[in-house]
Design an enzyme around this catalytic site. Structure first.
Site, mmCIF file in Angstrom:
data_model
loop_
_atom_site.group_PDB
_atom_site.id
_atom_site.type_symbol
_atom_site.label_atom_id
_atom_site.label_comp_id
_atom_site.label_asym_id
_atom_site.label_seq_id
_atom_site.Cartn_x
_atom_site.Cartn_y
_atom_site.Cartn_z
ATOM 1 N N HIS A 1 0.829 -1.204 0.000
ATOM 2 C CA HIS A 1 0.000 0.000 0.000
ATOM 3 C C HIS A 1 0.872 1.266 0.000
ATOM 4 O O HIS A 1 0.734 2.130 -0.867
ATOM 5 C CB HIS A 1 -0.909 -0.036 1.251
ATOM 6 C CG HIS A 1 -1.807 1.155 1.373
ATOM 7 N ND1 HIS A 1 -3.130 1.115 1.013
ATOM 8 C CD2 HIS A 1 -1.567 2.415 1.800
ATOM 9 C CE1 HIS A 1 -3.673 2.313 1.220
ATOM 10 N NE2 HIS A 1 -2.740 3.115 1.703
ATOM 11 N N GLU A 2 1.767 1.335 0.962
ATOM 12 C CA GLU A 2 2.587 2.551 1.093
ATOM 13 C C GLU A 2 3.545 2.697 -0.099
ATOM 14 O O GLU A 2 3.875 3.809 -0.496
ATOM 15 C CB GLU A 2 3.357 2.551 2.418
ATOM 16 C CG GLU A 2 2.486 2.452 3.679
ATOM 17 C CD GLU A 2 1.394 3.519 3.802
ATOM 18 O OE1 GLU A 2 1.514 4.581 3.148
ATOM 19 O OE2 GLU A 2 0.403 3.273 4.513
ATOM 20 N N HIS B 1 1.834 4.677 -2.691
ATOM 21 C CA HIS B 1 1.935 6.126 -2.441
ATOM 22 C C HIS B 1 3.315 6.632 -2.858
ATOM 23 O O HIS B 1 3.454 7.693 -3.456
ATOM 24 C CB HIS B 1 1.752 6.415 -0.951
ATOM 25 C CG HIS B 1 0.340 6.306 -0.462
ATOM 26 N ND1 HIS B 1 -0.688 7.045 -0.993
ATOM 27 C CD2 HIS B 1 -0.219 5.547 0.528
ATOM 28 C CE1 HIS B 1 -1.822 6.758 -0.343
ATOM 29 N NE2 HIS B 1 -1.567 5.839 0.573
ATOM 30 N N GLU C 1 -4.787 7.468 -2.897
ATOM 31 C CA GLU C 1 -5.238 6.155 -2.432
ATOM 32 C C GLU C 1 -5.517 5.214 -3.605
ATOM 33 O O GLU C 1 -5.415 4.001 -3.470
ATOM 34 C CB GLU C 1 -6.472 6.288 -1.532
ATOM 35 C CG GLU C 1 -6.202 6.984 -0.198
ATOM 36 C CD GLU C 1 -5.125 6.316 0.648
ATOM 37 O OE1 GLU C 1 -4.916 5.096 0.501
ATOM 38 O OE2 GLU C 1 -4.472 7.020 1.447
HETATM 39 ZN ZN ZN Z 1 -2.942 5.152 1.919
#
Ligand code: ZN
Length: 494
Positions: free
Chosen positions: A257-258, A261, A287
């Site tokens: 997830h990160e 980003h 996101e």
């Molecule tokens: Zn996030």
């Protein structure tokens, strides 16, 4: 004049990067007793940044750019718009209140952490109350006293009105909630090999594999540990992420997830590097990138095929009997759980829906701070049929409110829905799963880079989605994707 303006903006960037670095330090390695000093430093620097954004010099540049607007290139135009918007906003908020709020917000996180560790809401309640009051007050200064939540949502997603967000969650409520209910009732045995207490230090090596596989440039980034996973950047050449090693699967999926980003922040086009437009367009677009890697890629059969051998190489003794197929099923198993960041792909947006409803009540003054733990538990019972018994599993699980971030949550769900639309668009060009099978994950990552990352915040979120997918944002792709995937996995008609 334009050259001087950009040089002036370098000063703003220096302050915002310094503030970000202090936040990173406070959330990772800073000693506990340093928190009040760091919070004070953050608030002083935030005050200086505030002054730069509303100074006479800024006004002089903005007046000039307004006059010359039609002659400006796209970057200068958008830079003007961003600075003008901030100028208009900050000139309406008293600086002393702004600075004080920053200090309270920076300290809030340590109070949240302490309350969480001690299971005592009263440690956090006063600071939460104060931050809510600041949000309402600031919204009032900006003409949103009737609906402070609208203003707060637009701090993260300037393109979305509260009505649009409400309409979106109506879709979630009317179309996703029934799907979740059906799947939760479906009788499907899914092995629970992965959910056990093991030494997670070896997970760091798996995390390294994931970051390298997804082309996260570690010369311009790093992975650290924190109570709540996050990503933060000090410009596109220093983009850092964190995870926590509490549970096996969530610790790895937080890294994916990160990393999503991080890739967004690391890859703006050259002309945007080190400008105020270098970072992401909005939090929902952000996101969409993190959730894309975590779910659409990370929970797919093709990616599991790459990850499974790496895990078995490190954990063959711990996960006896784990096959590639059972691993795939387990990371896609649907459960009514308490923790949003650990949630499976299907129930995830229900966690966000709950937060959206609670935040609306908070900002409209319809719920008192001390009633939040009960309201939180009631909502989990209503939507997922479970009731948290600890604050860590309940109202104190997320870090956001402790730093005054009300209105952020919707972007998680809307972003996930945007990823579905992006996935659908990419799939018209090539088969994503085949690309991964053929060791061509770059094809997918390059698509994201070309269509999303490179634009930084040059384009507004809705325009960016339209340009990338050829149509307006539409959550139907998200519902379709989930219904198809989980209908097949659970053998139910959805
Ligand atoms: Zn996030």
């Amino acid at each position: 004049m334009l050259k001087e303006f950009y040089a002036y903006l370098d000063k703003l960037l220096a302050y915002s990067r310094s503030i970000a670095l202090l936040h990173f330090d406070m959330s990772t390695t800073a000693p506990k007793d340093s928190y009040p000093t760091i919070a004070k430093t953050i608030s002083v620097l935030s005050g200086e940044l505030f002054s730069l954004k509303v100074s006479d010099e800024m006004k002089k540049y903005l007046d000039y750019l307004e006059k010359e607007y039609s002659e400006l290139d796209d970057i200068a135009k958008r830079t003007y718009e961003v600075c003008k918007k901030e100028y208009d906003m900050y000139t309406k908020i008293p600086k002393d209140e702004f600075v004080k709020q920053k200090e309270v917000a920076a300290l809030g996180q340590s109070k949240w952490k302490e309350a969480r560790d001690k299971e005592d809401f009263s440690i956090f309640a006063p600071v939460l109350e104060e931050l809510i009051e600041y949000s309402k007050k600031f919204a009032g200064y900006l003409g949103f006293s009737e609906s402070p939540y609208t203003w707060l949502i637009q701090q993260y997603d300037e393109d979305f009105s509260l009505t649009e967000v409400e309409e979106y969650f109506e879709v979630i409520k009317s179309q996703l909630v029934p799907v979740v209910e059906k799947v939760l009732k479906a009788d499907k045995v899914i092995t629970n090999v992965l959910d056990k207490e093991i030494d997670l230090s070896k997970n760091k090596e798996v995390a390294n594999f994931i970051m390298e596989y997804l082309k996260y440039d570690l010369n311009k980034g790093l992975l650290s540990e924190s109570t709540h996973p996050f990503s933060i950047n000090m410009g596109c050449d220093d983009v850092r992420i964190t995870t926590r090693y509490e549970k096996f699967i969530p610790s790895l999926y937080s890294v994916m997830h990160e990393t999503g980003h991080a890739l967004y922040e690391q890859n703006p086009m050259d002309s945007l590097r080190n400008t105020i437009l270098s970072g992401g367009s909005s939090m929902s677009i952000h996101e969409s990138q993190s959730r894309f890697l975590e779910n659409y890629l990370g929970r797919s059969k093709s990616f599991i095929n790459k990850l499974y051998p790496v895990i078995m190489e490190k954990f063959s003794e711990e996960f006896v009997g784990l096959t590639e197929e059972s691993f795939y099923r387990e990371v896609n198993s649907v459960n009514a759980g308490f923790i949003r960041v650990d949630a499976d792909e299907l129930t995830y947006s229900i966690h966000v829906l709950i937060r959206f409803e609670i935040e609306k009540l908070i900002l409209s003054g319809k719920v008192k701070v001390n009633d939040l733990p009960k309201l939180w538990a009631d909502k989990y019972e209503e939507y997922l049929g479970i009731r948290p018994t600890t604050l860590k599993e309940g109202v104190l699980q997320d870090v956001h409110w402790s730093s005054g971030m009300f209105g952020y949550f919707p972007s998680y769900s809307i972003g996930t829905a945007i990823s579905a639309q992006l996935y659908k668009t990419i799939s018209k060009e090539f088969d994503v799963q085949k690309a991964v099978d053929n060791d061509e994950v770059e094809k997918v990552l390059n698509w994201l880079k070309e269509n999303i990352h490179q634009y930084g915040s040059l384009l507004k979120p809705k325009a960016l989605v339209k340009q990338a997918t050829g149509e307006e944002f539409n959550p139907k792709y998200y519902i379709e994707y989930l219904s198809k995937k989980y209908g097949e996995l659970y053998g139910v008609e959805l």
